[in-house]
Write an enzyme that holds these catalytic residues in place. Structure first.
Site, PDB file in Angstrom:
ATOM      1  N   ARG A  52       0.866  -1.179   0.000  1.00  0.00           N
ATOM      2  CA  ARG A  52       0.000   0.000   0.000  1.00  0.00           C
ATOM      3  C   ARG A  52       0.900   1.225   0.000  1.00  0.00           C
ATOM      4  NH1 ARG A  52       2.282   1.672   3.743  1.00  0.00           N
ATOM      5  NH2 ARG A  52       0.736   3.311   3.892  1.00  0.00           N
ATOM      6  N   GLY A  53       0.254   2.403  -0.134  1.00  0.00           N
ATOM      7  CA  GLY A  53       1.049   3.609  -0.322  1.00  0.00           C
ATOM      8  C   GLY A  53       1.147   3.867  -1.823  1.00  0.00           C
ATOM      9  N   ALA A  54       0.863   5.103  -2.210  1.00  0.00           N
ATOM     10  CA  ALA A  54       0.726   5.403  -3.638  1.00  0.00           C
ATOM     11  C   ALA A  54       1.945   4.980  -4.484  1.00  0.00           C
ATOM     12  CB  ALA A  54       0.429   6.891  -3.813  1.00  0.00           C
ATOM     13  N   ASP A 240      -1.754  10.846  -2.067  1.00  0.00           N
ATOM     14  CA  ASP A 240      -2.130   9.773  -2.997  1.00  0.00           C
ATOM     15  C   ASP A 240      -2.439  10.327  -4.377  1.00  0.00           C
ATOM     16  OD1 ASP A 240      -2.977   8.831  -0.102  1.00  0.00           O
ATOM     17  OD2 ASP A 240      -2.428   7.102  -1.320  1.00  0.00           O
TER      18      ASP A 240
END
Ligand code: MRU
Length: 358
Positions: A52-54, A240
């Site tokens: 996860r995490g852009a 994001d």
């Protein structure tokens, strides 16, 4: 960055046609590695937030295209893979950006050359992410160092996890903290726990601890009080998706921190690589698709029991409805500056900073 003193990245090649990742659903309780060997594994790793995490979502998607092309290198196979990956999570624009970049690198090639070209492009995207995050760290460290005063740490408040676990290495919002610490600054981080998935207390606290950075976990509602007490020198968060005009989509709750910072005269900084900027949008409020995730993430939490087992428990009143917006949008007027690999820019000057017409 380090886990148990050992340098690691969040994603790496594993043999000719697979990648491995740190399975972030098990952190901070277990450091487990998961293998992604086909398209579906990459799609579910993104959708279920093993990654996860852009920035990391974007890199995983690029590798997902390579994995898909190993099985079906046709135009139809490429289009289907991009469609599956693009649908895995809607808000972080790095996902669409990485898919566009990888598919345009391979589409003009004969099918038998496409998988190798996709692997090479995904590797290049991963390396560029590391370099961009390090550069964000260098530029952003000055914002911390200029607030250093003898006898006390610089107090930074952050929300969600925008550290190295959200990228390939270094992180976005946490990179300036790591670089400032390298340069000798004493930094203390207020870590918002970040309900409902607790990326702050589970991931940010884990990675700051592993790097030896002073930090304190706080409930999401504590930031305003700390700012009123003069206990926050700056807020530093990730993003994001950033609209060209400087509005920033980030983890739900970011907007409330920006309002509190504005009311208390605390500078509010956003750090992200340029792959997070969506130049197709001038404004973000009302325009950026906000992911809604399952209600179970709100009504239940997972943690480690005294007996050492990982268990999910119900914390809401049984039968109550719950809604789970994963992101919100902070208007540019509440943001002091945006830090990218190109430097520090006022939100309104972002396009000019990148040589674009606003
Ligand atoms: O839902 P997540 O965990 O993928 O959310 C992403 C985030 O970690 C943040 O919102 C972050 O600040 C931006 S990504 C560096």
């Amino acid at each position: 960055m380090l886990i148990d003193g050992r340098p690691m990245r969040t994603i790496w090649r594993a043999g000719a046609a697979a990648v491995e990742i740190i399975d972030q659903t098990l952190l901070p309780h277990e450091v487990a590695v998961a293998r992604l060997a086909d398209l579906e594994a990459a799609v579910s790793a993104i959708a279920d937030m093993q990654v996860r995490g852009a920035p990391l979502i974007g890199v995983t998607a690029a590798y997902g295209v390579a994995l898909a092309l190993e099985a079906d290198p046709s135009d139809a196979g490429l289009d289907a893979a991009c469609g599956r990956l693009a649908g895995a999570r809607p808000t972080a624009v790095n996902l669409a950006w990485a898919l566009a970049r990888t598919s345009s690198a391979v589409r003009g090639l004969p099918p038998e050359q496409r998988a190798a070209a996709a692997w090479a492009e995904a590797d290049a995207i991963a390396e560029a992410d590391v370099a961009a995050c390090r550069a964000i760290g260098e530029h952003g460290a000055d914002l911390i160092l200029e607030r250093a005063r003898a006898g006390r740490p610089v107090n930074v408040l952050t929300h969600c996890n925008a550290g190295w676990l959200a990228t390939v290495d270094w992180g976005t919002a946490l990179a300036p903290i790591y670089v400032a610490a390298e340069r000798g600054a004493r930094v203390h981080v207020w870590v918002d726990e970040t309900r409902p998935r607790n990326q702050g207390s589970a991931l940010t606290a884990f990675e700051l601890g592993a790097q030896g950075i002073e930090h304190t976990v706080i409930v999401d509602n504590a930031g305003g009080h700390l700012m009123q007490q003069g206990e926050v020198d700056l807020v530093l968060v990730g993003a994001d998706r950033i609209a060209g005009g400087g509005d920033v989509a980030n983890k739900i709750g970011t907007y409330l921190k920006a309002l509190a910072a504005h009311d208390n005269g605390v500078p509010f900084f956003v750090a992200a690589p340029s792959s997070t900027i969506d130049w197709t949008l001038a404004q973000g409020v009302g325009k950026i698709a906000i992911e809604q995730r399952g209600a179970r993430e709100v009504t239940h939490v997972t943690g480690r029991t005294g007996a050492g087992r990982l268990e999910e428990v119900l914390i809401a009143a049984p039968g109550s409805a719950a809604v789970n917006y994963a992101f919100d949008v902070t208007p540019a007027r509440l943001i002091s500056a945006i830090v990218t690999e190109r430097g520090v820019s006022a939100p309104a000057d972002l396009a000019t900073h990148f040589g674009r017409t606003p």
